[in-house]
Design an enzyme around this catalytic site. Structure first.
Site, PDB file in Angstrom:
ATOM      1  CG  HIS A   1     -22.149   3.768  34.365  1.00 37.87           C
ATOM      2  ND1 HIS A   1     -21.908   2.736  34.914  1.00 37.87           N
ATOM      3  CD2 HIS A   1     -21.319   4.652  34.852  1.00 37.87           C
ATOM      4  CE1 HIS A   1     -20.566   2.605  35.398  1.00 37.87           C
ATOM      5  NE2 HIS A   1     -20.187   3.894  35.294  1.00 37.87           N
TER       6      HIS A   1
ATOM      7  CD  GLN B   1     -23.051  10.777  37.749  1.00 37.65           C
ATOM      8  OE1 GLN B   1     -22.838  11.827  38.140  1.00 37.65           O
ATOM      9  NE2 GLN B   1     -21.960   9.874  37.384  1.00 37.65           N
TER      10      GLN B   1
ATOM     11  CE  LYS C   1     -21.123   7.360  40.546  1.00 39.24           C
ATOM     12  NZ  LYS C   1     -19.921   7.333  39.916  1.00 39.24           N
TER      13      LYS C   1
ATOM     14  CB  CYS D   1     -18.291   3.221  32.936  1.00 42.75           C
ATOM     15  SG  CYS D   1     -17.070   2.728  33.940  1.00 42.75           S
TER      16      CYS D   1
ATOM     17  CG  ASP E   1     -27.910   4.546  37.005  1.00 43.13           C
ATOM     18  OD1 ASP E   1     -27.602   5.156  38.057  1.00 43.13           O
ATOM     19  OD2 ASP E   1     -27.062   4.172  36.116  1.00 43.13           O
TER      20      ASP E   1
HETATM   21  N1  PLP Z   1     -24.511   4.878  36.922  1.00 41.80           N
HETATM   22  C1  PLP Z   1     -24.372   6.060  36.510  1.00 41.80           C
HETATM   23  C2  PLP Z   1     -25.077   6.761  35.649  1.00 41.80           C
HETATM   24  C3  PLP Z   1     -22.878   6.251  36.944  1.00 41.80           C
HETATM   25  O1  PLP Z   1     -22.453   7.513  36.594  1.00 41.80           O
HETATM   26  C4  PLP Z   1     -22.190   5.411  37.787  1.00 41.80           C
HETATM   27  C5  PLP Z   1     -20.898   5.693  38.077  1.00 41.80           C
HETATM   28  O2  PLP Z   1     -20.089   6.745  37.415  1.00 41.80           O
HETATM   29  C6  PLP Z   1     -22.665   4.266  37.884  1.00 41.80           C
HETATM   30  C7  PLP Z   1     -23.978   3.785  37.563  1.00 41.80           C
HETATM   31  C8  PLP Z   1     -21.882   3.149  38.720  1.00 41.80           C
HETATM   32  O3  PLP Z   1     -21.760   3.683  40.112  1.00 41.80           O
HETATM   33  P1  PLP Z   1     -20.749   2.604  41.000  1.00 41.80           P
HETATM   34  O4  PLP Z   1     -19.493   2.680  40.348  1.00 41.80           O
HETATM   35  O5  PLP Z   1     -20.581   3.593  42.311  1.00 41.80           O
HETATM   36  O6  PLP Z   1     -21.379   1.550  41.366  1.00 41.80           O
END
Ligand code: PLP
Length: 419
Positions: free
Chosen positions: A122, A202, A225, A365, A199
């Protein structure tokens, strides 16, 4: 097995209709819906004990502090952290990952050093490392993945070198659904002395996650999430690494003593929680964790595996549609990105919305990854504990209807051009 019918009753929004059709919410990778228990926790805080934390000697302040710290303990237990002091509340995953980049990478990366990540990150776990590397003269390197969306770890030994200072990997891809073997990568990275960032945006909402098993130094994730409110996230910091970090944001609460010309830092985790924190949302996040813990994360995972398996089977009936990511649900979460050769993902998303089905369309993203799939965007259905096979059937029926609709529309345009 989860009692999904019963669970759905806890989610007020799932009772609503969209354009006269029952809502089929399949955009959970973007954000999940919230159960009554979480909404109630927010209301209770503002109605009964709204006060700032850690400062007041009055009853409301102490109550707010107790509940805020209780939420931290719940998060800590949920991910198997050794103690609650490892849990720093942030705004979201993005802020948590940026915290690592400012507080650790900025002070430990130098010219010639390397940061290793994957090509399925992401933007939140890519752009901060681009900046850190550019500013510190380090190089960003990538672990490749195969066509099925699984990481190709055959060259990991040569990718992690004595120059590798940090390895950062998504536990589960928000586009491909791939669940990466982060524990294995972490062990190899640690053997070469690199720091490991995961990270978990998910994964933590959907699978049992234990930081000791993952062997990571940092784990970032977002409450919104995983049934919690927006505006609250977590950075887990392994206790042994704390001393390597410099404070990120500076101001009230993160200090121990302040003089006109210098200051000393508070203990963990307050050192990284400058200013008034997001008290209400942290407490409501605690309620979300109670909810998930009562169901059991293994049960949540089993439910989503079965649902994803069913969805992949039904998708195979749509011959023209291309589905991305691994076919094996033991290494895949409940995220199904797909591409229709005749219909743009945004048109598909808009069409499905009229059928009551909420999916996502775009680059999610993860522009470099989506570009590498040879498409400008994908459509994405993503599941959670309250989704059902009947909802997958509604999705597939809506996709079949969309295929017929857009085929007729194309036909009409072709005929009009001929006329
Ligand atoms: N990392 C992953 C794999 C994601 O799917 C997301 C959000 O969709 C993020 C990071 C970023 O999360 P946030 O927008 O809550 O900071």
């Amino acid at each position: 097995m989860l009692n999904v019918k019963r669970i759905r009753e806890d989610f007020p929004v799932l009772q609503r209709k969209v354009y006269g059709k029952p809502l089929v919410y399949l955009d959970n990778a973007a954000t999940s819906q919230k159960p009554r228990q979480v909404i109630e926790a927010l209301r209770e805080y503002y109605e009964s004990y709204n006060a700032n934390v850690h400062r007041a000697v009055h009853a409301l302040g102490m109550e707010a502090t107790d509940r805020y710290e209780a939420a931290r303990r719940k998060v800590s237990q949920f991910i198997g952290a050794p103690n609650p002091e490892c849990i720093v509340f942030t705004r979201n995953t993005t802020e948590a990952l940026n915290l690592v980049s400012y507080a650790w990478a900025q002070h430990h990366l130098g010219p010639g050093d390397e940061v290793l990540t994957t090509r399925m990150e992401h933007h939140s776990n890519l752009v901060p490392w681009q900046r850190a590397c550019q500013e510190r003269g380090a190089t960003l390197k990538f672990i490749p993945h195969a066509e099925d969306g699984c990481l190709d770890l055959s060259g990991l030994d040569s990718l992690i070198t004595e120059r590798t200072k940090l390895v950062t990997v998504t536990h589960m891809s928000n586009v491909l659904g791939t669940i990466n073997p982060v524990g294995l990568i972490a062990r190899q990275a640690h053997a070469r002395g690199a720091v490991v960032v995961v990270d978990g945006a998910q994964s933590v909402p959907h699978l049992p996650v234990n930081v000791q098993e993952l062997d990571c130094d940092f784990l970032a994730f977002s409450a919104h999430k995983m049934l919690g409110p927006t505006g609250i996230g977590v950075l887990y910091i392994r206790p042994e690494i704390t001393d390597q970090l410099e404070p990120f944001l500076r101001g009230g609460e993160m200090v121990r003593e302040v003089w006109y010309d210098h200051a000393t830092w508070n203990d963990m985790p307050y050192r990284f929680e400058a200013g008034t924190p997001n008290i209400a949302d942290a407490i409501a996040f605690g309620a979300a964790i109670d909810y998930l813990s009562a169901l059991g994360m293994e049960q949540v995972r089993q439910h989503e595996m079965a649902l994803t398996s069913y969805a992949l089977k039904r998708f195979r009936e749509l011959e023209e549609v291309q589905v991305f990511g691994p076919g094996d649900v033991t290494v895949r979460g409940g995220v199904v990105s797909f591409h229709h050769p005749q219909v743009h993902p945004h048109d598909l998303g808009t069409f499905l919305d009229r059928e009551g089905v909420a999916i996502r369309a775009g680059h999610h993203c993860a522009m470099p990854l989506v570009r590498s799939l040879g498409v400008v965007a994908t459509a994405r259905a993503s599941f959670y504990l309250y989704n059902t096979e009947e909802e997958v059937d509604v999705l597939i029926a809506a996709l079949q209807k969309a295929t017929r609709y857009f085929a007729r529309a194309t036909e009409r345009v072709t005929q009009a051009k001929r006329a």
